[in-house]
Design a protein around this motif. Structure first.
Motif, mmCIF file in Angstrom:
data_model
loop_
_atom_site.group_PDB
_atom_site.id
_atom_site.type_symbol
_atom_site.label_atom_id
_atom_site.label_comp_id
_atom_site.label_asym_id
_atom_site.label_seq_id
_atom_site.Cartn_x
_atom_site.Cartn_y
_atom_site.Cartn_z
ATOM 1 N N UNK A 923 0.833 -1.203 0.000
ATOM 2 C CA UNK A 923 0.000 0.000 0.000
ATOM 3 C C UNK A 923 0.871 1.258 0.000
ATOM 4 N N UNK A 924 1.932 1.222 0.810
ATOM 5 C CA UNK A 924 2.852 2.372 0.869
ATOM 6 C C UNK A 924 3.475 2.633 -0.500
ATOM 7 N N UNK A 925 3.862 1.554 -1.198
ATOM 8 C CA UNK A 925 4.430 1.702 -2.542
ATOM 9 C C UNK A 925 3.425 2.335 -3.494
ATOM 10 N N UNK A 926 2.184 1.865 -3.419
ATOM 11 C CA UNK A 926 1.126 2.401 -4.277
ATOM 12 C C UNK A 926 0.894 3.886 -4.018
ATOM 13 N N UNK A 927 0.868 4.228 -2.731
ATOM 14 C CA UNK A 927 0.621 5.629 -2.360
ATOM 15 C C UNK A 927 1.770 6.504 -2.855
ATOM 16 N N UNK A 928 2.999 5.964 -2.809
ATOM 17 C CA UNK A 928 4.146 6.756 -3.269
ATOM 18 C C UNK A 928 4.017 7.080 -4.760
ATOM 19 N N UNK A 929 3.533 6.105 -5.535
ATOM 20 C CA UNK A 929 3.299 6.366 -6.966
ATOM 21 C C UNK A 929 2.189 7.415 -7.115
ATOM 22 N N UNK A 930 1.186 7.355 -6.258
ATOM 23 C CA UNK A 930 0.109 8.353 -6.281
ATOM 24 C C UNK A 930 0.670 9.760 -6.041
ATOM 25 N N UNK A 931 1.648 9.866 -5.135
ATOM 26 C CA UNK A 931 2.264 11.190 -4.894
ATOM 27 C C UNK A 931 2.952 11.702 -6.157
ATOM 28 N N UNK A 932 3.509 10.772 -6.943
ATOM 29 C CA UNK A 932 4.209 11.191 -8.161
ATOM 30 C C UNK A 932 3.220 11.580 -9.268
ATOM 31 N N UNK A 933 2.058 10.931 -9.290
ATOM 32 C CA UNK A 933 0.989 11.378 -10.199
ATOM 33 C C UNK A 933 0.627 12.815 -9.849
ATOM 34 N N UNK A 934 0.528 13.070 -8.545
ATOM 35 C CA UNK A 934 0.232 14.423 -8.065
ATOM 36 C C UNK A 934 1.327 15.410 -8.480
ATOM 37 N N UNK A 935 2.586 14.988 -8.389
ATOM 38 C CA UNK A 935 3.722 15.846 -8.796
ATOM 39 C C UNK A 935 3.604 16.248 -10.270
ATOM 40 N N UNK A 936 3.301 15.260 -11.115
ATOM 41 C CA UNK A 936 3.200 15.531 -12.555
ATOM 42 C C UNK A 936 2.052 16.509 -12.827
ATOM 43 N N UNK A 937 0.913 16.255 -12.199
ATOM 44 C CA UNK A 937 -0.232 17.157 -12.402
ATOM 45 C C UNK A 937 0.088 18.555 -11.881
ATOM 46 N N UNK A 938 0.807 18.623 -10.758
ATOM 47 C CA UNK A 938 1.211 19.930 -10.212
ATOM 48 C C UNK A 938 2.048 20.702 -11.236
ATOM 49 N N UNK A 939 3.031 20.011 -11.832
ATOM 50 C CA UNK A 939 3.914 20.700 -12.793
ATOM 51 C C UNK A 939 3.124 21.142 -14.037
ATOM 52 N N UNK A 940 2.150 20.339 -14.453
ATOM 53 C CA UNK A 940 1.346 20.697 -15.631
ATOM 54 C C UNK A 940 0.432 21.875 -15.305
ATOM 55 N N UNK A 941 -0.251 21.836 -14.165
ATOM 56 C CA UNK A 941 -1.128 22.945 -13.783
ATOM 57 C C UNK A 941 -0.330 24.244 -13.615
ATOM 58 N N UNK A 942 0.841 24.151 -12.975
ATOM 59 C CA UNK A 942 1.617 25.374 -12.725
ATOM 60 C C UNK A 942 2.175 25.955 -14.020
ATOM 61 N N UNK A 943 2.376 25.104 -15.048
ATOM 62 C CA UNK A 943 2.905 25.585 -16.329
ATOM 63 C C UNK A 943 1.810 26.039 -17.284
ATOM 64 N N UNK A 944 0.715 25.283 -17.343
ATOM 65 C CA UNK A 944 -0.313 25.503 -18.362
ATOM 66 C C UNK A 944 -1.528 26.289 -17.868
#
Length: 1188
Positions: A923-944
């Motif tokens: 579960x911890x591994x899965x959640x860590x990948x979820x944080x990285x999905x959030x990171x990618x969306x953050x970078x896209x929202x902040x740029x676009x």
């Protein structure tokens, strides 16, 4: 690809025919006309069939008949027929001659002479695929040919069908294809040699594998009929052949498998009950295992075939006593891949394994394989095995007994070369098994069972038992971590006694245990036992008569200091340095006098480790060591001193990094010259030279020390570094037959791909490649624009390495390098930067979709997000967005699916608390990948910004699902974080989605989880700051909820403080950006009383900035009547400075300093404010004034 079976013939691929010299090529000299190769092939096949039939009349004219038959007048048309016949005969003769040349070639392929063999390989490769089949099949068919040549031909034909089937077989005429199939089955029936028959069966299985079409239809029904007929035959050889084919390709029934399931079962049961022929029982057991493994996801089939298990286990037992471990190996495979198949007879499986493991009449390999069954089950079916505590309790003494299987060695104590562990030995196998079982089953079960055994062993007068007992303690530390922590004091005190043991190998084992515990229980081990452990190890390092013990004590000290907090080590520095220096001097003399180096190698690394931990505190001892270390690098040039020289180079660079540039500069020039001299010899170094990896790492440390000054050395350093980073490993795709011949080949590791296929890789050089790639990352990070000259060649190297699946570290370094290389390339301008980004972008997106390892995946996702932040708006085109959207959607769907699967596992009959621990890890591994999905969306929202919202809508339902009340708190936390970004970067357009997130956000401010509260509070803050007028009523609604959290009794505890600080910051943002939504005058005094913030640095800056706004505007509530609140404000500023809430370079720090300076000019007010501060607070105010 070298295999003992076939010399150096590689994986076979189809090549075009090329002209070579006459001695190593095949010429078809046909008089009259040139026949096509296919025609020759067909003619030759006909010839083979004619020659194969005994007593068949052959219509060849002999010389005798030519001379005795009178010359006849032949009609013209008959003359043409005769000419055609002569041409045909000539073609046949030429083909036969070529076949003879081919026999010579087969002999050369087996030649021990490398030159002859290599030339033969090249010749073989250049024969067209169709012709290869002809020659190989005829060689196999020819029982008069040498056995070695026939077997070689069989191996080559199997490989040809395995690796180049699609290029060769479909191009053959259908009658030729039919002939090949018939011929193979005929050869199997006619062959008398058992080993040769097996090889032909392998060919038949390979052909059958390739003749199952995409829909699962078997296009060789005659093969199936042969299988059924043979398995019921009275001929034992044919029954063996049928079972061998089925073992090799258990999927031979294709889509008819379910239809024939009962037939298959009867066939296997019947053969397994054959009491007269042990070989049939063994083969049927192996075939059963292969069939089960081929259907690893078919649980219904396991149940259907479960009653074969008793017979299978009997075959395991019987074959072992016939010196055949093949069925036992199949049992290990089942335990590894489909352990649940064993469940109905698990007790019997375990009892058998235990019996075989304990039977000393069997050879070591068989006993270790039997133990491997139990150990593998402890890893793949731990919960199932934990129910059989009686077996575990009996297995542990078996492992310990194996560990006692040691040999006396008079030369051991002073051997100067460390030999690699003998992994075939019982002692090493037992220790490894114990380590794995402790990790698999957990300390709660294992420690109580093993503790008494170890205590008895440690009291045994025989040194072997004491040695094994200590090694067992080392082995279980990782798996029994939690349980051993409670009794660590008792264990450590006991182990340290054995550093005084009369036998050197026991002292060695005690060093090993201390070193292992220092790693397994760090840093608690160092904090509790620093005094007694350092003293004991230093004393053991004085054991001059036993250099193996000395060296291992130094190795344990390295483990201890690596994870030792700096503050703990400092008091021991004088004593440590004194001992290490005296031993180094002594061992340098021994090196000169006797040539011994083992202890010196470890002591040099110990010095490096101490310096690395002590950092600038090592400066006083620098001059004590550096001259000797430089001397070693200068003079230790012999081949046998390469490791010592490499370790010394490492030591010098680590000391330089520890003491800093200022101190190191006095030697920097000398050291760089020594390194440069070594670097110029780099190309002369052998591939396995240990200096290479030490050099690569040392250069990177020198780069960190020298900074921009290192740039001048890049032309020298980069060539060898790029060469090492570009190492291409030797790889091969092998089938089971090749594997059996490769298993003992040094340096090869294999991955089972299923379907009788394995992937092999030669691992030499992989670690060096990984290190080199990490060093390239280091250069890009440290030198920035100074590295720009190399960005192009490095990016061309790194982008393909995102798919380098042979080593995780290489892929991580490749991913890490991408945003850093973009930063380096900025200086070249936007066009160059864009070109570089286009080169890496597609590969990064594809890697996110295909990366199998979650740790590596998280790095790739993080790097991709960083790259978008560097490149900004416009860096992704429509195709990128489409592909990325699909991948992120898949990741989120996988996240939900994995959670459902974990819930199913919680309903399993074997579920227990240890299973729950492993599910939590997943579960911890899965959640860590979820944080990285959030990171990618953050970078896209902040740029676009809001432009990207239409694209985001495909993910919206999944993000909304994350914040549903029934989801676990990490889901809700990260779902809110994503909506926080939508509000922060896409407002006021974000209000379009308010219906999905506003109510949950307000509700979650008061959630039980502090992480969820923090994400909700941050969202409410940015709603006030960036949201439009639509959000006003919700800001009013949020305020009392935020205040309730801030004012709760436990709001400032460690686990709650971050959430609380985000609430305080949100209140500040509402007052600052939406003042008409609240009564600012009423709230401000409360808000001031909650300051300062110091845990969440970003929010601290926000609150201090607002505080500066209020003070600079002389807000009466903040300053109070007659500035009576200023002492309180000074206290807030001082506390913020003490907690390093704001960096001095931040503009806010300058504003705060200006507030203080304004008061400083007002005499009495200044005195009053300062007087109310503690000495620490006064010092903090002074520090702020000096720095900002």
């Amino acid at each position: 690809m070298v295999t003992p079976e076939v010399g150096t013939v590689g994986l076979i691929t189809s090549h075009t025919w090329s002209n070579h010299s006459a001695e190593n090529s095949f010429h078809s000299v046909v008089p009259g006309k040139n026949l096509s190769r296919t025609h020759v092939w067909t003619q030759l096949f006909s010839l083979i069939r004619i020659l194969a039939v005994p007593n068949r009349k052959r219509k060849f004219l002999s010389k005798k008949s030519e001379s005795t038959v009178p010359c006849l007048q032949i009609p013209e048309n008959q003359d043409r027929k005769l000419e055609a016949t002569e041409n045909t005969i000539s073609a046949m003769a030429a083909a036969a001659a070529e076949q003879q040349q081919f026999y010579l070639l087969l002999g050369n392929l087996l030649s021990p002479d490398n030159v002859v063999r290599k030339q033969a390989e090249e010749t073989y490769e250049n024969i067209p695929g169709q012709s290869k089949i002809t020659f190989l099949l005829q060689a196999i068919r020819n029982t008069t040919a040498a056995e070695e040549a026939r077997q070689m031909a069989a191996v080559l034909l199997r490989r040809l069908l395995s690796s180049a089937f699609d290029e060769v077989y479909p191009t053959l005429p259908s009658d030729v294809q039919t002939a090949i199939k018939s011929e193979l089955l005929m050869i199997i029936q006619m062959e008398t040699q058992s080993s040769m028959r097996k090889k032909v069966c392998d060919i038949a299985a390979e052909l059958a594998r390739n003749l199952i079409d995409e829909d699962g239809n078997n296009q060789w029904p005659e093969g199936l009929k042969f299988l059924f007929d043979s398995v019921s035959s009275q001929n034992v050889g044919l029954r063996e052949a049928a079972l061998h084919i089925f073992w090799n390709f258990p999927g031979i029934f294709g889509n008819q498998q379910q239809h024939y399931l009962d037939v298959i079962k009867r066939m296997l049961v019947q053969c397994m009950q054959d009491q007269e022929h042990p070989s049939i029982r063994t083969l049927s057991a192996r075939a059963t295992a292969a069939f089960i493994l081929a259907n690893e996801h078919n649980v219904a089939l396991f149940k259907h075939f479960s009653d074969l298990l008793p017979g299978f286990l009997q075959a395991v037992n019987d074959s072992c006593y016939q010196n055949d471990d093949s069925v036992l190996k199949s049992l290990v495979e089942i335990a590894d891949t489909v352990p649940k198949y064993l469940r109905p007879h698990l007790e019997a499986t375990l009892q058998l394994s235990l019996k075989l493991c304990g039977d000393t009449s069997l050879n070591n390999m068989q006993r270790q394989l039997a133990l491997e069954v139990i150990v593998t089950l402890s890893e793949t079916a731990a919960a199932m095995l934990r129910k059989h505590t009686n077996i575990i309790a009996q297995t542990i003494p078996q492992m310990l007994a194996m560990m006692v299987d040691l040999e006396e060695d008079e030369d051991w104590a002073n051997a100067d070369e460390l030999e690699d562990d003998d992994f075939d030995s019982n002692a090493v196998a037992g220790e490894s098994a114990l380590d794995r079982m402790a990790c698999g089953l957990g300390g709660k079960l294992v420690l109580p069972m093993i503790k008494e055994h170890i205590m008895q062993m440690l009291q045994n007068p025989d040194w072997k038992y004491r040695y094994a007992g200590l090694m067992a303690l080392s082995a279980i530390g990782e798996g029994c971590h939690q349980q051993m922590e409670g009794i660590l004091n008792e264990i450590v005190n006991f182990v340290l006694l054995f550093l005084q043991d009369p036998h050197p190998r026991v002292r060695y084992a005690a060093c090993n245990a201390v070193g292992q515990m220092a790693t397994d229980f760090a840093p608690g081990f160092q904090k509790k036992f620093h005094e007694k452990v350092i003293a004991a190890l230093l004393q053991t390092m004085e054991d001059q008569g036993n250099q193996r013990v000395q060296a291992h004590a130094a190795a344990a000290l390295i483990n201890f200091t690596e994870d030792c907090p700096k503050s703990l080590l400092i008091p021991y520095l004088d004593n440590l340095v004194k001992h290490l220096h005296s031993i180094m001097v002594l061992k340098l003399q021994e090196l000169i006098q006797k040539g011994t180096k083992l202890v010196l190698e470890q002591v040099v690394t110990s010095i490096a480790s101490v310096a690395d931990t002590a950092e600038e505190k090592f400066v006083p001892y620098y001059d004590l060591f550096m001259p000797s270390l430089k001397h070693i690098v200068e003079n230790a040039v012999q081949k046998e001193l390469r490791l010592l020289r490499g370790k010394t180079i490492e030591c010098i660079s680590l000391i330089g990094l520890a003491v800093g540039k200022e101190k190191f500069m006095q030697d920097a020039s000398d050291v760089m010259q020594l390194l440069l001299k070594t670097q110029t010899d780099f190309n002369d170094m052998e591939d396995d030279d240990p200096q290479i990896s030490y050099m690569i790492s040392a250069w990177a440390r020198m780069c960190k020390i020298l900074g921009k000054e290192f740039q001048q050395y890049l032309p020298v350093v980069m060539g060898p570094l790029m060469k090492t980073a570009s190492i291409k490993p030797e790889v091969a795709l092998l089938d089971t037959q090749d594997m059996e011949n490769m298993s003992d080949d040094d340096g090869w590791e294999f991955v089972n791909l299923g379907d009788q296929q394995s992937f092999g890789i030669k691992t030499a050089g992989l670690e060096e490649k990984s290190t080199a790639c990490q060093m390239l990352v280091c250069y890009a990070k440290e030198l920035k624009e100074g590295f720009v000259e190399y960005t192009e060649q490095v990016v061309k190297l790194m982008v393909p390495l995102l798919k380098f699946y042979f080593h995780d570290g290489v892929r991580v370094a490749a991913a890490e390098s991408m945003p850093l290389l973009l930063e380096c390339a900025r200086v070249r301008g936007p066009e160059y930067l864009t070109q570089m980004w286009h080169f890496m972008c597609d590969a990064l997106i594809k890697a996110i979709g295909t990366e199998p390892d979650s740790d590596v995946l998280s790095e790739i996702m993080h790097s991709f997000a960083k790259c978008i932040e560097v490149m900004g708006d416009g860096c992704l085109n429509n195709e990128h967005f489409e592909e990325l959207g699909g991948i992120l959607k898949a990741k989120l769907e996988e996240h939900f699916k994995n959670q459902e699967l974990r819930q199913v596992k919680r309903q399993d009959e074997d579920y227990d608390e240890q299973v729950e621990e492993s599910l939590q890890d997943e579960d911890d591994n899965d959640v860590y990948i979820l944080t990285k999905v959030s990171d990618i969306l953050h970078s896209i929202f902040s740029s676009y910004k809001e432009k990207v919202l239409p694209w985001f809508e495909q993910l919206l339902p999944l993000i909304v699902n994350l914040i549903c009340p029934h989801r676990p708190w990490p889901d809700r936390q990260w779902g809110l974080c994503i909506f926080d970004d939508v509000i922060e970067h896409c407002s006021p357009a974000s209000f379009k989605y308010a219906e999905y997130f506003l109510r949950p956000m307000l509700q979650y401010v008061c959630d039980n989880s502090p992480e969820v509260r923090q994400a909700a509070a941050y969202g409410l803050g940015v709603m006030a700051q960036y949201g439009g007028d639509n959000y006003r009523p919700f800001c009013t609604e949020a305020l009392p909820l935020l205040v309730r959290v801030i004012q709760s009794a436990d709001s400032k505890t460690k686990e709650n403080v971050n959430a609380t600080e985000n609430c305080i910051s949100a209140v500040g943002k509402i007052m600052k950006f939406k003042p008409d939504c609240v009564n600012v005058e009423e709230v401000l005094p409360h808000w001031l009383s909650w300051l300062p913030l110091h845990e969440d640095k970003e929010e601290a800056v926000q609150t201090f900035s607002y505080l500066c706004d209020l003070i600079e505007n002389n807000h009466p509530v903040v300053l109070g009547p007659n500035n009576t609140n200023l002492p309180k404000i000074f206290s807030i500023i001082a506390e913020g400075e003490m907690h390093e809430a704001i960096k001095h370079e931040d503009p806010c720090a300058k504003r705060l300093a200006n507030v203080v300076r304004q008061v400083q000019t007002s005499g009495g007010l200044w005195t009053e404010c300062i007087a109310q501060l503690s000495p620490e607070q006064q010092a903090a105010i002074q520090e702020l004034l000096n720095s900002a």
